[in-house]
Enzyme design. Structure first.
Site, PDB file in Angstrom:
ATOM      1  N   THR A  25      41.162  35.184  60.667  1.00 46.30           N
ATOM      2  CA  THR A  25      42.055  36.041  59.882  1.00 46.30           C
ATOM      3  C   THR A  25      41.335  36.905  58.852  1.00 46.30           C
ATOM      4  OG1 THR A  25      43.733  35.962  58.138  1.00 46.30           O
ATOM      5  CG2 THR A  25      42.440  33.992  58.413  1.00 46.30           C
ATOM      6  N   GLU A  47      42.344  37.284  56.035  1.00 41.69           N
ATOM      7  CA  GLU A  47      42.480  36.563  54.761  1.00 41.69           C
ATOM      8  C   GLU A  47      41.120  35.954  54.357  1.00 41.69           C
ATOM      9  OE1 GLU A  47      44.909  35.170  51.513  1.00 41.69           O
ATOM     10  OE2 GLU A  47      45.232  36.725  53.008  1.00 41.69           O
ATOM     11  N   ASP A  86      49.451  18.125  68.831  1.00 38.85           N
ATOM     12  CA  ASP A  86      49.221  18.532  67.447  1.00 38.85           C
ATOM     13  C   ASP A  86      47.705  18.635  67.257  1.00 38.85           C
ATOM     14  OD1 ASP A  86      48.986  18.423  64.507  1.00 38.85           O
ATOM     15  OD2 ASP A  86      51.133  17.981  64.601  1.00 38.85           O
ATOM     16  N   ALA A 112      47.305  27.666  66.940  1.00 43.94           N
ATOM     17  CA  ALA A 112      48.007  26.712  66.068  1.00 43.94           C
ATOM     18  C   ALA A 112      47.460  26.795  64.652  1.00 43.94           C
ATOM     19  CB  ALA A 112      47.817  25.295  66.593  1.00 43.94           C
ATOM     20  N   TYR A 124      44.357  28.531  52.622  1.00 42.56           N
ATOM     21  CA  TYR A 124      44.468  28.996  54.019  1.00 42.56           C
ATOM     22  C   TYR A 124      43.205  29.750  54.439  1.00 42.56           C
ATOM     23  CZ  TYR A 124      45.972  32.038  57.897  1.00 42.56           C
ATOM     24  OH  TYR A 124      46.054  32.724  59.090  1.00 42.56           O
ATOM     25  N   LYS A 146      40.577  28.578  57.294  1.00 42.11           N
ATOM     26  CA  LYS A 146      40.331  29.443  58.453  1.00 42.11           C
ATOM     27  C   LYS A 146      38.852  29.832  58.541  1.00 42.11           C
ATOM     28  CE  LYS A 146      44.089  30.365  60.841  1.00 42.11           C
ATOM     29  NZ  LYS A 146      44.173  30.418  62.307  1.00 42.11           N
ATOM     30  N   GLY A 157      49.918  26.473  69.525  1.00 42.45           N
ATOM     31  CA  GLY A 157      50.768  27.362  68.720  1.00 42.45           C
ATOM     32  C   GLY A 157      51.680  28.205  69.594  1.00 42.45           C
TER      33      GLY A 157
HETATM   34  P1  NAP Z   1      53.103  31.363  63.480  1.00 39.19           P
HETATM   35  O1  NAP Z   1      54.225  32.175  63.992  1.00 39.19           O
HETATM   36  O2  NAP Z   1      53.205  30.694  62.158  1.00 39.19           O
HETATM   37  O3  NAP Z   1      52.784  30.256  64.591  1.00 39.19           O
HETATM   38  C1  NAP Z   1      51.922  29.172  64.334  1.00 39.19           C
HETATM   39  C2  NAP Z   1      52.042  28.191  65.472  1.00 39.19           C
HETATM   40  O4  NAP Z   1      51.195  27.079  65.198  1.00 39.19           O
HETATM   41  C3  NAP Z   1      53.453  27.622  65.676  1.00 39.19           C
HETATM   42  O5  NAP Z   1      53.653  27.452  67.050  1.00 39.19           O
HETATM   43  C4  NAP Z   1      53.356  26.274  64.987  1.00 39.19           C
HETATM   44  O6  NAP Z   1      54.271  25.331  65.500  1.00 39.19           O
HETATM   45  C5  NAP Z   1      51.949  25.885  65.387  1.00 39.19           C
HETATM   46  N1  NAP Z   1      51.380  24.818  64.573  1.00 39.19           N
HETATM   47  C6  NAP Z   1      51.345  24.711  63.226  1.00 39.19           C
HETATM   48  N2  NAP Z   1      50.704  23.591  62.867  1.00 39.19           N
HETATM   49  C7  NAP Z   1      50.342  22.959  64.006  1.00 39.19           C
HETATM   50  C8  NAP Z   1      49.687  21.740  64.302  1.00 39.19           C
HETATM   51  N3  NAP Z   1      49.246  20.931  63.350  1.00 39.19           N
HETATM   52  N4  NAP Z   1      49.461  21.413  65.608  1.00 39.19           N
HETATM   53  C9  NAP Z   1      49.917  22.212  66.593  1.00 39.19           C
HETATM   54  N5  NAP Z   1      50.568  23.369  66.380  1.00 39.19           N
HETATM   55  C10 NAP Z   1      50.778  23.738  65.102  1.00 39.19           C
HETATM   56  O7  NAP Z   1      51.751  32.220  63.445  1.00 39.19           O
HETATM   57  P2  NAP Z   1      51.377  33.551  64.253  1.00 39.19           P
HETATM   58  O8  NAP Z   1      51.722  34.713  63.416  1.00 39.19           O
HETATM   59  O9  NAP Z   1      51.866  33.439  65.647  1.00 39.19           O
HETATM   60  O10 NAP Z   1      49.786  33.445  64.229  1.00 39.19           O
HETATM   61  C11 NAP Z   1      49.069  32.816  65.277  1.00 39.19           C
HETATM   62  C12 NAP Z   1      47.688  32.460  64.779  1.00 39.19           C
HETATM   63  O11 NAP Z   1      47.013  33.643  64.338  1.00 39.19           O
HETATM   64  C13 NAP Z   1      47.660  31.498  63.597  1.00 39.19           C
HETATM   65  O12 NAP Z   1      46.544  30.675  63.748  1.00 39.19           O
HETATM   66  C14 NAP Z   1      47.480  32.405  62.394  1.00 39.19           C
HETATM   67  O13 NAP Z   1      46.850  31.719  61.346  1.00 39.19           O
HETATM   68  C15 NAP Z   1      46.590  33.482  62.997  1.00 39.19           C
HETATM   69  N6  NAP Z   1      46.707  34.799  62.365  1.00 39.19           N
HETATM   70  C16 NAP Z   1      47.929  35.420  62.335  1.00 39.19           C
HETATM   71  C17 NAP Z   1      48.027  36.671  61.769  1.00 39.19           C
HETATM   72  C18 NAP Z   1      49.347  37.412  61.693  1.00 39.19           C
HETATM   73  O14 NAP Z   1      49.409  38.402  60.953  1.00 39.19           O
HETATM   74  N7  NAP Z   1      50.354  37.012  62.445  1.00 39.19           N
HETATM   75  C19 NAP Z   1      46.872  37.297  61.243  1.00 39.19           C
HETATM   76  C20 NAP Z   1      45.670  36.610  61.281  1.00 39.19           C
HETATM   77  C21 NAP Z   1      45.595  35.372  61.881  1.00 39.19           C
HETATM   78  P3  NAP Z   1      55.787  25.192  64.918  1.00 39.19           P
HETATM   79  O15 NAP Z   1      56.573  26.248  65.639  1.00 39.19           O
HETATM   80  O16 NAP Z   1      56.130  23.818  65.289  1.00 39.19           O
HETATM   81  O17 NAP Z   1      55.703  25.432  63.446  1.00 39.19           O
HETATM   82  O1  G4F Z   2      53.590  38.612  54.932  1.00 38.31           O
HETATM   83  P1  G4F Z   2      52.688  37.813  54.079  1.00 38.31           P
HETATM   84  O2  G4F Z   2      53.119  36.460  53.694  1.00 38.31           O
HETATM   85  O3  G4F Z   2      51.284  37.800  54.823  1.00 38.31           O
HETATM   86  P2  G4F Z   2      49.803  37.433  54.331  1.00 38.31           P
HETATM   87  O4  G4F Z   2      49.808  36.582  53.134  1.00 38.31           O
HETATM   88  O5  G4F Z   2      49.029  38.707  54.261  1.00 38.31           O
HETATM   89  O6  G4F Z   2      49.318  36.529  55.548  1.00 38.31           O
HETATM   90  C1  G4F Z   2      49.553  36.916  56.876  1.00 38.31           C
HETATM   91  O7  G4F Z   2      48.486  37.718  57.324  1.00 38.31           O
HETATM   92  C2  G4F Z   2      47.213  37.041  57.378  1.00 38.31           C
HETATM   93  C3  G4F Z   2      46.186  38.069  57.867  1.00 38.31           C
HETATM   94  O8  G4F Z   2      45.774  38.854  56.813  1.00 38.31           O
HETATM   95  C4  G4F Z   2      47.355  35.869  58.319  1.00 38.31           C
HETATM   96  F1  G4F Z   2      46.165  35.253  58.457  1.00 38.31           F
HETATM   97  C5  G4F Z   2      48.402  34.910  57.811  1.00 38.31           C
HETATM   98  O9  G4F Z   2      48.554  33.847  58.741  1.00 38.31           O
HETATM   99  C6  G4F Z   2      49.730  35.648  57.704  1.00 38.31           C
HETATM  100  O10 G4F Z   2      50.160  35.980  58.993  1.00 38.31           O
HETATM  101  O11 G4F Z   2      52.352  38.611  52.732  1.00 38.31           O
HETATM  102  C7  G4F Z   2      51.846  39.924  52.769  1.00 38.31           C
HETATM  103  C8  G4F Z   2      51.758  40.438  51.334  1.00 38.31           C
HETATM  104  C9  G4F Z   2      51.056  39.473  50.377  1.00 38.31           C
HETATM  105  O12 G4F Z   2      50.202  40.197  49.552  1.00 38.31           O
HETATM  106  C10 G4F Z   2      52.178  38.867  49.550  1.00 38.31           C
HETATM  107  O13 G4F Z   2      51.817  38.498  48.231  1.00 38.31           O
HETATM  108  O14 G4F Z   2      53.085  40.573  50.837  1.00 38.31           O
HETATM  109  C11 G4F Z   2      53.139  40.038  49.535  1.00 38.31           C
HETATM  110  N1  G4F Z   2      54.520  39.637  49.267  1.00 38.31           N
HETATM  111  C12 G4F Z   2      55.303  40.195  48.299  1.00 38.31           C
HETATM  112  N2  G4F Z   2      56.479  39.593  48.281  1.00 38.31           N
HETATM  113  C13 G4F Z   2      55.208  38.665  49.854  1.00 38.31           C
HETATM  114  C14 G4F Z   2      56.454  38.636  49.238  1.00 38.31           C
HETATM  115  N3  G4F Z   2      54.894  37.827  50.871  1.00 38.31           N
HETATM  116  C15 G4F Z   2      55.849  36.954  51.286  1.00 38.31           C
HETATM  117  N4  G4F Z   2      55.566  36.127  52.312  1.00 38.31           N
HETATM  118  N5  G4F Z   2      57.080  36.883  50.683  1.00 38.31           N
HETATM  119  C16 G4F Z   2      57.437  37.696  49.642  1.00 38.31           C
HETATM  120  O15 G4F Z   2      58.533  37.620  49.125  1.00 38.31           O
END
Ligand code: NAP
Ligand code: G4F
Length: 345
Positions: free
Chosen positions: A134, A136, A66, A89, A157, A161, A9
């Site tokens: 996460t 989530e 991948d 990833a 999701y 996870k 990732g």
């Molecule tokens: P992100 O910006 O969506 O990045 C996800 C990465 O995974 C991208 O590099 C994507 O590649 C790669 N990927 C997706 N499917 C893949 C596959 N099948 N094989 C290899 N690589 C793949 O997510 P992020 O915000 O950096 O989050 C990083 C990790 O933390 C994720 O696992 C996410 O679920 C977890 N997480 C994030 C948050 C948050 O709030 N950011 C919170 C909790 C957990 P492409 O660029 O090609 O799409």
């Molecule tokens: O920014 P979001 O899409 O993040 P969400 O669903 O909380 O997920 C993110 O955080 C998780 C950790 O808790 C990660 F695991 C996951 O990979 C990702 O990074 O939405 C945040 C909130 C949700 O409740 C959604 O329903 O915002 C609300 N929302 C309202 N309007 C929206 C929108 N979300 C998105 N994406 N787009 C909207 O227009």
């Protein structure tokens, strides 16, 4: 001897911040990126130039791969022989997971198993493994959510996870692998993907500020999230792998806000005050100065099943890892807006 890290990732938000952090700590970093029909390396381009193209001694390497491809994953692990693997990833969009549940399960759930199996079979070295779990996974469990809160995911999701989280624990306990998960609450940055709510709000607010003809179309305004900065969270990933024994940790700011509050903060930063009118899917936000509609709820962005409130308690990480978030929500919003203002110049 320099430590070798393998990061899946790498092209994502956290991939960039983690790679930057590890390179600054003198690691050799190998990143796995997917082949796409267009080049999507924009976040890591600068790092690649500095630590590969222009470096006398190269320390940043990219490989196609991948996590849905077992052979690819096991071959890369054998070849790279890393000390640490960070699995970032994932198909990380909750709403999209309702549309692609099988793929999400494959990448976010089985993808973890594939890496753990390769680590188990790897004989040259004991590899440490970090899994990006996460908040989530807590789903409908009430806040504050901690390491001992009941898991009750509400999306494909979250369920995928949770499999990744649990199989990491099972491999740790069954085979003595140094494997652990950070239970990450939402974390954002200027490099956040454009379809996540914070980035979407900031982009729309700046467009309105510049051109005055933009309406933010939004989903659930009342959802509550605990938003931190990605830079703080990736440091924690590393800290967890430096411990003597592997353990799981909740990583959060312990503060939460509604989506509506995030919108208000963002527009206010740009000198725009919002007046709300209407209810539920008829709710709109008007610019107080000129009564123009600048926010409109659109049902299209509602989820089939919503996690209403996430707010963590990261006191275990504070006590055992000496970790705490250093960037406030206001600083995060400011940084995201300033970045966007430059982009939309
Ligand atoms: P992100 O910006 O969506 O990045 C996800 C990465 O995974 C991208 O590099 C994507 O590649 C790669 N990927 C997706 N499917 C893949 C596959 N099948 N094989 C290899 N690589 C793949 O997510 P992020 O915000 O950096 O989050 C990083 C990790 O933390 C994720 O696992 C996410 O679920 C977890 N997480 C994030 C948050 C948050 O709030 N950011 C919170 C909790 C957990 P492409 O660029 O090609 O799409
Ligand atoms: O920014 P979001 O899409 O993040 P969400 O669903 O909380 O997920 C993110 O955080 C998780 C950790 O808790 C990660 F695991 C996951 O990979 C990702 O990074 O939405 C945040 C909130 C949700 O409740 C959604 O329903 O915002 C609300 N929302 C309202 N309007 C929206 C929108 N979300 C998105 N994406 N787009 C909207 O227009």
């Amino acid at each position: 001897m320099k430590k070798i890290a393998l990061v899946t990732g790498i092209t994502g938000q956290d991939g960039y911040y983690l790679a930057e952090f590890l390179l600054s700590k003198n690691y050799i970093v190998h990143g796995i990126k997917r082949r796409a029909s267009t080049i999507n390396n924009y976040r890591i381009d600068g790092l690649y130039k500095k630590y590969y193209e222009k470096a006398k001694v190269k320390s940043f390497f990219l490989h196609y791969g991948d996590v849905t491809d077992s052979l690819n994953i096991s071959q890369l692990i054998t070849k790279i022989n890393p000390d640490e693997i960070y699995n970032l990833a994932a198909q990380s969009h909750v709403k999209v997971s309702f549309e692609t549940p099988e793929y999400t399960a494959n990448a976010d759930g089985l993808g973890v198993l594939r890496i753990l199996e390769s680590i188990k079979r790897h004989k040259k070295k004991k590899i440490k493994f970090y899994q990006a779990s996460t908040s989530e996974m807590f789903g409908e469990s009430k806040p504050p959510q901690t390491e001992s809160t009941y898991f009750a995911p509400k999306s494909p999701y979250g369920a995928a996870k949770l499999y990744g989280h649990w199989i990491t624990k099972i491999y740790r306990e069954s085979y003595g692998i140094f494997a652990c998960s950070g239970i990450l609450f939402n974390h954002e940055s200027p490099l956040r993907g454009e379809t996540f709510v914070t980035k979407k709000i900031v982009m729309s607010a700046v467009k309105y500020y510049r051109k005055k003809n933009e309406i933010l179309e939004i989903g659930n305004l009342n959802a509550v999230r605990d938003w931190g900065h990605a830079k703080d969270y990736v440091k924690n990933m590393w800290l967890m792998l430096q411990k003597k024994f592997p353990q799981d940790y909740v990583i959060s700011t312990n503060k939460s806000y509604t989506v509506k509050e995030f919108i208000e903060k963002t527009y206010k930063f740009l000198g725009i005050n919002i007046i709300w009118k209407g209810k539920k899917d008829k709710e709109i936000g008007l610019d107080k100065k000129n009564n123009k509609i600048i926010v409109r709820v659109n049902k299209k962005y509602f989820r089939p099943n919503e996690v209403e409130i996430l707010r963590g308690n990261s006191k275990k990480a504070k006590k055992e890892l000496k970790w705490k978030p250093t960037i406030s929500l206001n600083q995060l919003v400011k940084e995201m807006i300033e970045y966007e203002l430059k982009l939309q110049n």
